[in-house]
Enzyme design. Structure first.
Site, PDB file in Angstrom:
ATOM      1  N   CYS A  94       0.801  -1.230   0.000  1.00  0.00           N
ATOM      2  CA  CYS A  94       0.000   0.000   0.000  1.00  0.00           C
ATOM      3  C   CYS A  94       0.833   1.278   0.000  1.00  0.00           C
ATOM      4  CB  CYS A  94      -0.924   0.002   1.218  1.00  0.00           C
ATOM      5  SG  CYS A  94      -1.943  -1.471   1.381  1.00  0.00           S
ATOM      6  N   HIS A 150      -2.632   6.363   4.372  1.00  0.00           N
ATOM      7  CA  HIS A 150      -1.536   5.410   4.583  1.00  0.00           C
ATOM      8  C   HIS A 150      -0.173   5.932   4.122  1.00  0.00           C
ATOM      9  CE1 HIS A 150      -0.483   0.844   4.900  1.00  0.00           C
ATOM     10  NE2 HIS A 150       0.008   1.585   5.887  1.00  0.00           N
ATOM     11  N   LYS A 317       0.089 -10.339  -3.301  1.00  0.00           N
ATOM     12  CA  LYS A 317       0.415  -9.096  -2.611  1.00  0.00           C
ATOM     13  C   LYS A 317       1.678  -9.271  -1.774  1.00  0.00           C
ATOM     14  CE  LYS A 317      -1.301  -6.131   1.125  1.00  0.00           C
ATOM     15  NZ  LYS A 317      -2.428  -5.820   2.033  1.00  0.00           N
TER      16      LYS A 317
END
Length: 572
Positions: A94, A150, A317
């Site tokens: 992220c 984030h 991921k």
């Protein structure tokens, strides 16, 4: 569906991608006339309105035009009427993707090359870097952000409203509950995380976040004067990140799907599709659409343990295999000259910074250190991409692999985690992450029932891999021993990039961040006047005498291993 099947065949037979086709009727207004003398630009009274929609953890196989089991009619139609990006790359986590979108710079040039920014870390996007929304503000835009940030919040100067957004509504940490907006760093350290501007938005719990964010976007569009000022809205959805808690009404259409996690995941994707439908409807209703650019992108690959799918790509991921970094994306705009097509041009998330600044009328020619390229001619006119390579990352803090300088031909320590793409070739060193091929979730007992159907069959003691990604997009045939000449060139390029790297910034947790001592919410905890703490960090510069250590973080190797394991299991 057919494109995905074709890609599966390509991965197994090592042939090229097949061409795609458009089957949905166009849904766009007529474009305005071209300028005289054959000029390519449209006549516009003002720069275009820009809507950038970023999803979280949406995999390559998690959109209707790639998938056989997920239905996304709105996204499919927008992509079919625009330009689908099938050779587009993001980062595997992220924070890295968001930092590169906001700055147009690789992680090695921001100090954020290791992992994510955790809630208790006194770290954020470097203040000295000008962000994309700041440049758009300079160009006269009204800038707004809705959703997941984030990028750090330990000081107020790290907040979105201090980094270029006139308004902000969303969550500052990496993962929150879709209804309660509670966010936890570990199992016991939890706090409320929903903010409106620089204040905590108490009392908003109970409404599903994607619906809440969509409602805010539509309110912004309704109250802004489209004809008076261009607008930039960054819609950073937390979907489809865990924890998956879709309303039951969205799960029902997928009731025949055997795998429960996949069923919930598909429902969350459907909610995203509905959100995009409502946003595009608002663009038309309030007069933005005719002069708008809509960009849709994921931030990284999916986590199969949570119902996502990157099939037929390898990895997930948090990894540098294609499944972790090849992103789903498209551009939809009436301003595109050549629409309804699929682009195979090599593109990267850093390219949006210079592209959107130039589209807004700004100039990036004098801005030093950008790693992105202006790709609007690629998107609009189907020109050749100016990008020939991508540095996926160099992460010296990642647990070291089994490599050596000898394995790296004296150019590179292959124990260091790194990945680079140059032309058709991709090189990986160190530990790229779990390298399995995870088939579509068709069985009910995932992962034990079918996780072993596709496993890495290569050597386990390896520290260097080479693939021809164009011919072998699923990375099934390692060519590192057959093409040492290519390996040499890419190792040399890695070494060149590393000489431009800044020190890694990954400070230890600050106990003052605990929500219990901050009113129960995740908020900035360091005063703006307080000097930066002189924390004991680690600075890595690869060379013959390549590592200079400072004891405190270096002794935390076990911590980094545990952190990496949590990321891979999607608990972060």
């Amino acid at each position: 569906m057919y494109v995905l099947r074709a890609l599966s065949v390509v991965c197994l037979l090592h042939s090229g991608f097949t061409q795609s086709w458009d089957w949905l009727s166009p849904n766009q207004v007529e474009s305005e006339p071209l300028q005289s003398k054959g000029a390519a630009a449209f006549k516009r009274r003002q720069p275009p309105h820009i809507i950038f929609i970023l999803t979280d953890d949406q995999g390559f196989n998690d959109i209707g035009y790639h998938s056989t089991d997920i239905r996304t009619p709105t996204l499919d139609k927008l992509a079919a009427d625009g330009v689908r990006l099938e050779n587009y790359y993001v980062q595997p986590l992220c924070t890295p993707s968001r930092s590169q979108l906001m700055t147009g710079r690789y992680q090695i040039h921001t100090g954020l090359q290791h992992s994510i920014i955790r809630p208790r870390q006194p770290s954020c996007l470097p203040q000295g870097l000008v962000t994309l929304p700041q440049r758009l503000q300079q160009a006269g835009y009204s800038t707004h952000m809705v959703g997941k940030w984030h990028l750090g919040f330990y000081r107020r100067h790290c907040l979105p409203t201090r980094r270029g957004f006139h308004t902000y509504f969303g969550s500052l940490t990496g993962s929150v509950d879709y209804y309660t907006y509670g966010s936890c760093d570990g199992k016991s350290l939890c706090g409320y995380d929903l903010h409106d501007g620089e204040s905590v938005a108490w009392g908003r719990g109970g409404k599903y976040s994607t619906h809440l964010y969509t409602q805010r976007v539509r309110k912004i569009l309704a109250t802004h004067q489209a004809s008076q000022q261009p607008i930039f809205i960054f819609v950073s959805l937390q979907a489809v990140h865990a924890p998956l808690k879709p309303p039951k009404s969205y799960i029902y259409p997928y009731r025949r799907m055997a795998n429960v996690l996949r069923r919930k995941y598909a429902a969350v994707v459907s909610i995203v599709d509905e959100a995009v439908h409502n946003i595009t409807y608002a663009l038309r209703r309030y007069g933005y659409y005719r002069n708008s650019v809509i960009i849709y992108s994921t931030d990284n690959g999916a986590q199969p343990f949570m119902g996502g799918s990157n099939w037929p790509l390898r990895g997930c991921k948090g990894t540098y295999w294609e499944g972790g970094i090849r992103g789903v994306a498209f551009v939809h705009s009436p301003l595109l000259r050549h629409k309804r097509r699929v682009s195979r041009a090599l593109l990267h998330i850093t390219d949006w910074y210079p592209t959107l600044v130039r589209l807004a009328g700004g100039d990036v020619s004098q801005e030093q250190g950008l790693d992105g390229y202006d790709i609007w001619p690629v998107l609009s006119e189907d020109r050749v991409s100016p990008r020939m390579e991508i540095l996926h990352n160099i992460d010296p803090l990642h647990p070291r692999g089994l490599g050596s300088w000898l394995a790296g031909q004296g150019l590179w320590d292959t124990a260091v985690q790194a990945a680079i793409r140059v032309g058709d070739w991709k090189l990986l060193t160190g530990k790229p992450g779990h390298g399995d091929w995870v088939p579509p979730q068709v069985l009910s007992d995932f992962p034990s029932g079918w996780w072993t159907l596709e496993r890495e069959t290569g050597k386990r003691q390896q520290s260097l891999w080479l693939y021809n990604i164009t011919a072998d997009p699923c990375e099934r045939t390692d060519l590192s021993t057959k093409r040492p000449d290519v390996v040499w060139k890419l190792l040399e390029r890695l070494a060149q990039y590393n000489r431009t790297a800044v020190p890694v910034h990954y400070p230890p947790d600050d106990p003052r961040a605990n929500p219990e001592v901050n009113g129960g919410a995740w908020v900035p905890w360091v005063d703006d006047e307080e000097q930066e703490s002189n924390w004991n960090g680690v600075y890595y510069q690869l060379g013959r005498n390549r590592i200079r250590k400072k004891s405190r973080l270096f002794k935390m190797r076990s911590f980094f291993k545990k952190l990496n394991s949590k990321i891979m299991s999607n608990r972060i």
